[in-house]
Design a protein around this motif. Structure first.
Motif, PDB file in Angstrom:
ATOM      1  N   ALA A 245     101.540  20.609 107.669  1.00 21.59           N
ATOM      2  CA  ALA A 245     100.947  19.293 107.295  1.00 21.59           C
ATOM      3  C   ALA A 245     101.557  17.931 107.928  1.00 21.59           C
ATOM      4  O   ALA A 245     101.117  17.185 108.413  1.00 21.59           O
ATOM      5  CB  ALA A 245     100.750  19.193 105.885  1.00 21.59           C
ATOM      6  N   ILE A 246     102.844  18.265 108.034  1.00 20.76           N
ATOM      7  CA  ILE A 246     103.697  17.018 108.346  1.00 20.76           C
ATOM      8  C   ILE A 246     103.581  16.855 109.750  1.00 20.76           C
ATOM      9  O   ILE A 246     103.406  15.862 110.350  1.00 20.76           O
ATOM     10  CB  ILE A 246     105.228  17.582 108.141  1.00 20.76           C
ATOM     11  CG1 ILE A 246     105.557  17.291 106.489  1.00 20.76           C
ATOM     12  CG2 ILE A 246     106.062  16.334 108.735  1.00 20.76           C
ATOM     13  CD1 ILE A 246     107.000  17.863 106.227  1.00 20.76           C
TER      14      ILE A 246
ATOM     15  N   ARG B  55      98.760  15.307 108.037  1.00 25.23           N
ATOM     16  CA  ARG B  55      97.845  15.360 106.998  1.00 25.23           C
ATOM     17  C   ARG B  55      98.697  15.271 105.660  1.00 25.23           C
ATOM     18  O   ARG B  55      99.945  15.492 105.385  1.00 25.23           O
ATOM     19  CB  ARG B  55      97.290  16.922 107.185  1.00 25.23           C
ATOM     20  CG  ARG B  55      96.563  16.892 108.114  1.00 25.23           C
ATOM     21  CD  ARG B  55      95.255  18.167 108.071  1.00 25.23           C
ATOM     22  NE  ARG B  55      96.119  19.310 107.843  1.00 25.23           N
ATOM     23  CZ  ARG B  55      96.466  20.535 108.798  1.00 25.23           C
ATOM     24  NH1 ARG B  55      95.999  20.367 109.815  1.00 25.23           N
ATOM     25  NH2 ARG B  55      97.104  21.563 108.327  1.00 25.23           N
ATOM     26  N   PRO B  56      98.077  15.209 104.505  1.00 23.30           N
ATOM     27  CA  PRO B  56      98.465  15.083 103.207  1.00 23.30           C
ATOM     28  C   PRO B  56      99.151  16.548 102.898  1.00 23.30           C
ATOM     29  O   PRO B  56      98.796  17.535 103.316  1.00 23.30           O
ATOM     30  CB  PRO B  56      97.475  15.008 102.138  1.00 23.30           C
ATOM     31  CG  PRO B  56      96.444  14.183 102.789  1.00 23.30           C
ATOM     32  CD  PRO B  56      96.575  14.839 104.254  1.00 23.30           C
ATOM     33  N   LEU B  57     100.238  16.630 102.079  1.00 22.34           N
ATOM     34  CA  LEU B  57     100.853  17.876 101.767  1.00 22.34           C
ATOM     35  C   LEU B  57     100.055  18.701 100.782  1.00 22.34           C
ATOM     36  O   LEU B  57      99.141  18.064 100.035  1.00 22.34           O
ATOM     37  CB  LEU B  57     102.272  17.637 101.049  1.00 22.34           C
ATOM     38  CG  LEU B  57     103.230  17.144 102.052  1.00 22.34           C
ATOM     39  CD1 LEU B  57     104.714  16.878 101.080  1.00 22.34           C
ATOM     40  CD2 LEU B  57     103.620  17.732 103.097  1.00 22.34           C
ATOM     41  N   PRO B  58      99.729  20.019 101.092  1.00 20.27           N
ATOM     42  CA  PRO B  58      98.741  20.723 100.206  1.00 20.27           C
ATOM     43  C   PRO B  58      99.231  20.864  98.709  1.00 20.27           C
ATOM     44  O   PRO B  58     100.473  21.254  98.435  1.00 20.27           O
ATOM     45  CB  PRO B  58      98.828  22.065 100.942  1.00 20.27           C
ATOM     46  CG  PRO B  58     100.006  22.307 101.675  1.00 20.27           C
ATOM     47  CD  PRO B  58     100.411  20.806 102.030  1.00 20.27           C
ATOM     48  N   PHE B  59      98.337  20.916  97.811  1.00 22.17           N
ATOM     49  CA  PHE B  59      98.421  21.153  96.385  1.00 22.17           C
ATOM     50  C   PHE B  59      98.913  22.663  96.070  1.00 22.17           C
ATOM     51  O   PHE B  59      98.513  23.411  96.707  1.00 22.17           O
ATOM     52  CB  PHE B  59      97.469  20.834  95.637  1.00 22.17           C
ATOM     53  CG  PHE B  59      97.525  20.906  94.153  1.00 22.17           C
ATOM     54  CD1 PHE B  59      98.169  20.287  93.548  1.00 22.17           C
ATOM     55  CD2 PHE B  59      96.838  22.295  93.529  1.00 22.17           C
ATOM     56  CE1 PHE B  59      98.392  20.618  92.024  1.00 22.17           C
ATOM     57  CE2 PHE B  59      97.121  22.492  92.329  1.00 22.17           C
ATOM     58  CZ  PHE B  59      97.586  21.709  91.414  1.00 22.17           C
TER      59      PHE B  59
ATOM     60  N   ASN C 121     112.137  19.264 104.067  1.00 20.98           N
ATOM     61  CA  ASN C 121     111.119  20.328 103.546  1.00 20.98           C
ATOM     62  C   ASN C 121     112.104  21.624 103.244  1.00 20.98           C
ATOM     63  O   ASN C 121     111.815  22.579 102.525  1.00 20.98           O
ATOM     64  CB  ASN C 121     110.174  20.392 104.622  1.00 20.98           C
ATOM     65  CG  ASN C 121     108.956  21.557 104.449  1.00 20.98           C
ATOM     66  OD1 ASN C 121     108.769  21.666 102.970  1.00 20.98           O
ATOM     67  ND2 ASN C 121     108.585  22.078 105.315  1.00 20.98           N
TER      68      ASN C 121
ATOM     69  N   ASN D  90     103.558  23.023 104.155  1.00 21.53           N
ATOM     70  CA  ASN D  90     104.204  21.761 104.275  1.00 21.53           C
ATOM     71  C   ASN D  90     104.593  21.171 105.742  1.00 21.53           C
ATOM     72  O   ASN D  90     104.196  20.018 106.366  1.00 21.53           O
ATOM     73  CB  ASN D  90     105.208  21.573 103.293  1.00 21.53           C
ATOM     74  CG  ASN D  90     104.847  21.435 102.045  1.00 21.53           C
ATOM     75  OD1 ASN D  90     103.840  21.418 101.495  1.00 21.53           O
ATOM     76  ND2 ASN D  90     106.023  21.588 101.165  1.00 21.53           N
TER      77      ASN D  90
END
Length: 117
Positions: free
Chosen positions: A83-84, A88-92, A21, A80
């Motif tokens: 989220a990690i 959770r999924p990485l944001p758009f 990241n 990111n």
């Protein structure tokens, strides 16, 4: 310097994800610096391109885009990281589309200026 509160959320991620990241953040910063360098280069060395006002405006747009991209790089890195930590999924992000648009606009304007000059 005090550690941000979000660093206490979730679980400590595998250091490889954190470093990946961080490398992505640094790539965004390098991109911002390249865009800024392009704006400076355009302003300083494209004196043969006319109209000069269009060249100056394009250089300013590139400088502003570089500044915005620097801020977005940090906010993207932070989102990111959160989220990690929370699994959770990485944001758009719309930044890629916006960056591509700025590059397209710059190339189009320069192409027109090259043809006119």
């Amino acid at each position: 310097m005090r550690e941000p509160a979000w660093r206490q959320e979730g679980d400590e991620p595998d250091y490889r994800f954190t470093l990946a990241n961080e490398r992505t953040f640094l790539a965004w910063i390098r991109t911002a610096l390249a865009i800024l360098a392009g704006g400076v280069l355009l302003h300083q060395f494209a004196s043969g391109l006319e109209p000069r006002l269009a060249v100056v405006i394009l250089a300013i747009v590139l400088a502003v885009a570089a500044a915005v991209l620097s801020v977005v790089a940090y906010t993207r890195w932070r989102a990111n990281e959160i989220a990690i930590r929370n699994g959770r999924p990485l944001p758009f992000s719309w930044v890629l589309i916006l960056l591509a648009g700025v590059c397209l606009l710059t190339a189009a304007v320069l192409a027109v200026l090259f043809v006119v000059a």
